[in-house]
Design a protein around this motif. Structure first.
Motif, short mmCIF file in Angstrom:
data_model
loop_
_atom_site.label_atom_id
_atom_site.label_comp_id
_atom_site.label_asym_id
_atom_site.label_seq_id
_atom_site.Cartn_x
_atom_site.Cartn_y
_atom_site.Cartn_z
N LYS A 33 0.84 -1.19 0.00
CA LYS A 33 0.00 0.00 0.00
C LYS A 33 0.88 1.25 0.00
O LYS A 33 2.00 1.23 0.48
CB LYS A 33 -0.92 -0.01 1.21
N LYS A 34 0.34 2.31 -0.56
CA LYS A 34 1.09 3.53 -0.73
C LYS A 34 1.55 4.11 0.61
O LYS A 34 2.67 4.57 0.73
CB LYS A 34 0.23 4.53 -1.50
N TRP A 35 0.71 4.09 1.62
CA TRP A 35 1.09 4.67 2.91
C TRP A 35 2.22 3.87 3.55
O TRP A 35 3.10 4.42 4.21
CB TRP A 35 -0.12 4.76 3.85
N LEU A 36 2.26 2.55 3.30
CA LEU A 36 3.32 1.71 3.85
C LEU A 36 4.64 2.02 3.14
O LEU A 36 5.70 2.07 3.76
CB LEU A 36 2.95 0.24 3.68
N LEU A 37 4.58 2.26 1.83
CA LEU A 37 5.77 2.63 1.08
C LEU A 37 6.31 3.98 1.54
O LEU A 37 7.53 4.19 1.64
CB LEU A 37 5.48 2.67 -0.42
N ASN A 38 5.43 4.91 1.85
CA ASN A 38 5.84 6.22 2.36
C ASN A 38 6.55 6.08 3.71
O ASN A 38 7.57 6.74 3.96
CB ASN A 38 4.64 7.15 2.49
N ILE A 39 6.04 5.24 4.58
CA ILE A 39 6.66 5.01 5.89
C ILE A 39 8.04 4.38 5.70
O ILE A 39 9.02 4.78 6.33
CB ILE A 39 5.76 4.12 6.78
N LEU A 40 8.15 3.41 4.81
CA LEU A 40 9.43 2.77 4.52
C LEU A 40 10.45 3.79 4.01
O LEU A 40 11.60 3.80 4.42
CB LEU A 40 9.23 1.64 3.51
N GLN A 41 10.00 4.66 3.11
CA GLN A 41 10.89 5.70 2.58
C GLN A 41 11.35 6.64 3.69
O GLN A 41 12.52 7.02 3.74
CB GLN A 41 10.19 6.48 1.46
N CYS A 42 10.46 7.02 4.58
CA CYS A 42 10.81 7.89 5.71
C CYS A 42 11.85 7.22 6.61
O CYS A 42 12.82 7.85 7.05
CB CYS A 42 9.56 8.25 6.53
N ILE A 43 11.66 5.93 6.88
CA ILE A 43 12.60 5.19 7.74
C ILE A 43 13.98 5.14 7.06
O ILE A 43 15.01 5.33 7.71
CB ILE A 43 12.06 3.78 8.05
N GLN A 44 14.01 4.91 5.74
CA GLN A 44 15.28 4.88 5.01
C GLN A 44 15.96 6.26 5.04
O GLN A 44 17.17 6.35 5.22
CB GLN A 44 15.05 4.43 3.57
N ASP A 45 15.18 7.31 4.90
CA ASP A 45 15.73 8.67 4.98
C ASP A 45 16.31 8.94 6.37
O ASP A 45 17.40 9.51 6.50
CB ASP A 45 14.65 9.71 4.64
#
Length: 123
Positions: A2-14
């Motif tokens: 899901k898009k919101w899960l991908l956004n959270i993953l990207q934030c964690i990587q950042d």
């Protein structure tokens, strides 16, 4: 995903990347701090040596202003006999300042012998 899960993953990587950069900066900061502490120590040592040198120069100048000591005063200061005095002069352990045939010393001329006498328990 899901898009919101991908956004959270990207934030964690950042956040992870930012933390890695902070760690690298901290390591550099630690190195710089160590160098600065070394510089501070060197400056303090230099200042201490400069102060000691000034004291020594002041002491030497002050001692030069003091009157000359004759043989009797030297023997008394060093707690030695007349024969020991002349033996030390002959061996070069004492180097008098001469006026005619008379021997004279400034107190600073005797510093090495005073130290040796202290070691041997004469003083």
């Amino acid at each position: 995903m899901k898009k919101w899960l991908l956004n959270i993953l990207q934030c964690i990587q950042d956040i992870y990347q930012i933390l890695k950069e902070i760690k690298a900066l901290y390591n550099q900061f630690t190195i710089v701090t160590a160098h600065l502490q070394t510089i501070i120590r060197l400056i303090e040592n230099y200042n201490h040596l400069a102060e000691e040198r000034e004291k020594t120069v002041d002491t030497d100048q002050h001692q030069r202003e003091i009157k000359l000591l004759d043989i009797g005063q030297v023997m008394k200061i060093l707690n030695i006999s007349e024969s020991t005095y002349y033996r030390w002069v002959e061996n070069g352990e004492l180097q008098p300042r001469k006026k005619g045939k008379r021997h004279y010393y400034y107190l600073f001329d005797l510093q090495d012998q005073i130290a040796k006498c202290k070691l041997k328990g004469r003083l």
